[in-house]
Design an enzyme around this catalytic site. Structure first.
Site, PDB file in Angstrom:
ATOM      1  N   GLU A 167      42.467  47.056  29.568  1.00  0.00           N
ATOM      2  CA  GLU A 167      42.619  47.987  28.436  1.00  0.00           C
ATOM      3  C   GLU A 167      43.731  47.538  28.350  1.00  0.00           C
ATOM      4  OE1 GLU A 167      40.382  49.040  30.922  1.00  0.00           O
ATOM      5  OE2 GLU A 167      39.282  49.873  29.919  1.00  0.00           O
TER       6      GLU A 167
ATOM      7  N   ILE B  80      42.721  41.495  35.635  1.00  0.00           N
ATOM      8  CA  ILE B  80      43.658  40.077  36.781  1.00  0.00           C
ATOM      9  C   ILE B  80      43.925  41.422  37.755  1.00  0.00           C
ATOM     10  CG2 ILE B  80      45.915  38.877  36.497  1.00  0.00           C
ATOM     11  CD1 ILE B  80      46.126  39.751  33.727  1.00  0.00           C
TER      12      ILE B  80
ATOM     13  N   CYS C 168      39.599  53.763  33.317  1.00  0.00           N
ATOM     14  CA  CYS C 168      40.092  54.853  33.781  1.00  0.00           C
ATOM     15  C   CYS C 168      40.622  55.374  33.325  1.00  0.00           C
ATOM     16  CB  CYS C 168      40.068  53.842  34.924  1.00  0.00           C
ATOM     17  SG  CYS C 168      42.306  52.997  34.688  1.00  0.00           S
TER      18      CYS C 168
HETATM   19  N1  THU Z   1      39.342  48.465  34.911  1.00  0.00           N
HETATM   20  C1  THU Z   1      39.216  47.968  34.094  1.00  0.00           C
HETATM   21  O1  THU Z   1      39.458  46.530  34.038  1.00  0.00           O
HETATM   22  N2  THU Z   1      39.538  48.244  33.164  1.00  0.00           N
HETATM   23  C2  THU Z   1      39.036  50.341  33.308  1.00  0.00           C
HETATM   24  O2  THU Z   1      38.930  50.754  32.847  1.00  0.00           O
HETATM   25  C3  THU Z   1      38.171  50.297  34.793  1.00  0.00           C
HETATM   26  C4  THU Z   1      38.692  49.441  36.281  1.00  0.00           C
HETATM   27  C5  THU Z   1      39.617  47.007  36.785  1.00  0.00           C
HETATM   28  C6  THU Z   1      40.483  46.750  37.723  1.00  0.00           C
HETATM   29  C7  THU Z   1      39.949  46.374  38.796  1.00  0.00           C
HETATM   30  O3  THU Z   1      40.434  45.287  38.625  1.00  0.00           O
HETATM   31  C8  THU Z   1      38.328  46.404  38.534  1.00  0.00           C
HETATM   32  O4  THU Z   1      38.004  47.255  37.227  1.00  0.00           O
HETATM   33  C9  THU Z   1      37.608  47.441  39.520  1.00  0.00           C
HETATM   34  O5  THU Z   1      38.283  48.314  39.654  1.00  0.00           O
END
Ligand code: THU
Length: 130
Positions: A55, A43, A85
């Site tokens: 996550e 989001i 991440c």
């Molecule tokens: N993002 C995630 O939802 N999970 C991760 O582990 C890596 C990054 C999302 C955050 C942001 O909305 C988009 O991916 C680009 O970074």
């Protein structure tokens, strides 16, 4: 709940991603110790820093419903094998030292990692037990 079903749930959650800034969609689906499923999507917020990953959305939903232990989490994203991440790895560490992390491109194409593989030599709650 088998792995393919968990990935399917993550793919469904990915469709809910709110990503007007990056247009990068991520979905996650987790299994609690007592076999409940929680899902989440990323989001994004216009001022950027409040943005939350898929996550953590799923994990915080589960924790806020009283769960404290995660057995498995499946992650799907718009890249070839979207890995969690660093921040999400640390949050997984809090609630799932033994969690299986399923990184999926599809229900037939996935890899499974332990938390220790993705966050070796981690700091966690036990370190604060003095
Ligand atoms: N993002 C995630 O939802 N999970 C991760 O582990 C890596 C990054 C999302 C955050 C942001 O909305 C988009 O991916 C680009 O970074």
């Amino acid at each position: 709940m088998d792995i393919k079903s968990l990935i399917e749930k993550a793919l469904e959650a990915q469709e809910k991603a709110y990503v007007p800034y990056s247009n990068f969609r991520v979905g996650a689906s987790l299994l609690t110790e007592d076999d409940k499923i929680y899902t989440g999507c990323n989001i994004e917020i216009a001022s950027y820093s409040p943005t939350i990953c898929a996550e953590r959305t799923a994990i915080f939903k589960a924790v806020s419903e009283g769960h404290r232990k995660i057995k498995a989490i499946a992650v799907v994203g718009d890249s070839d094998y979207t890995f969690p991440c660093g921040v999400c790895r640390q949050v997984m560490r809090e609630f799932g030292k033994d969690v299986n992390i399923i990184i999926a491109n599809s229900v037939d194409d996935y890899k499974i990692y332990t938390l220790d593989e993705l966050l070796p030599n981690s700091f966690g709650p036990e370190d604060l037990d003095k």
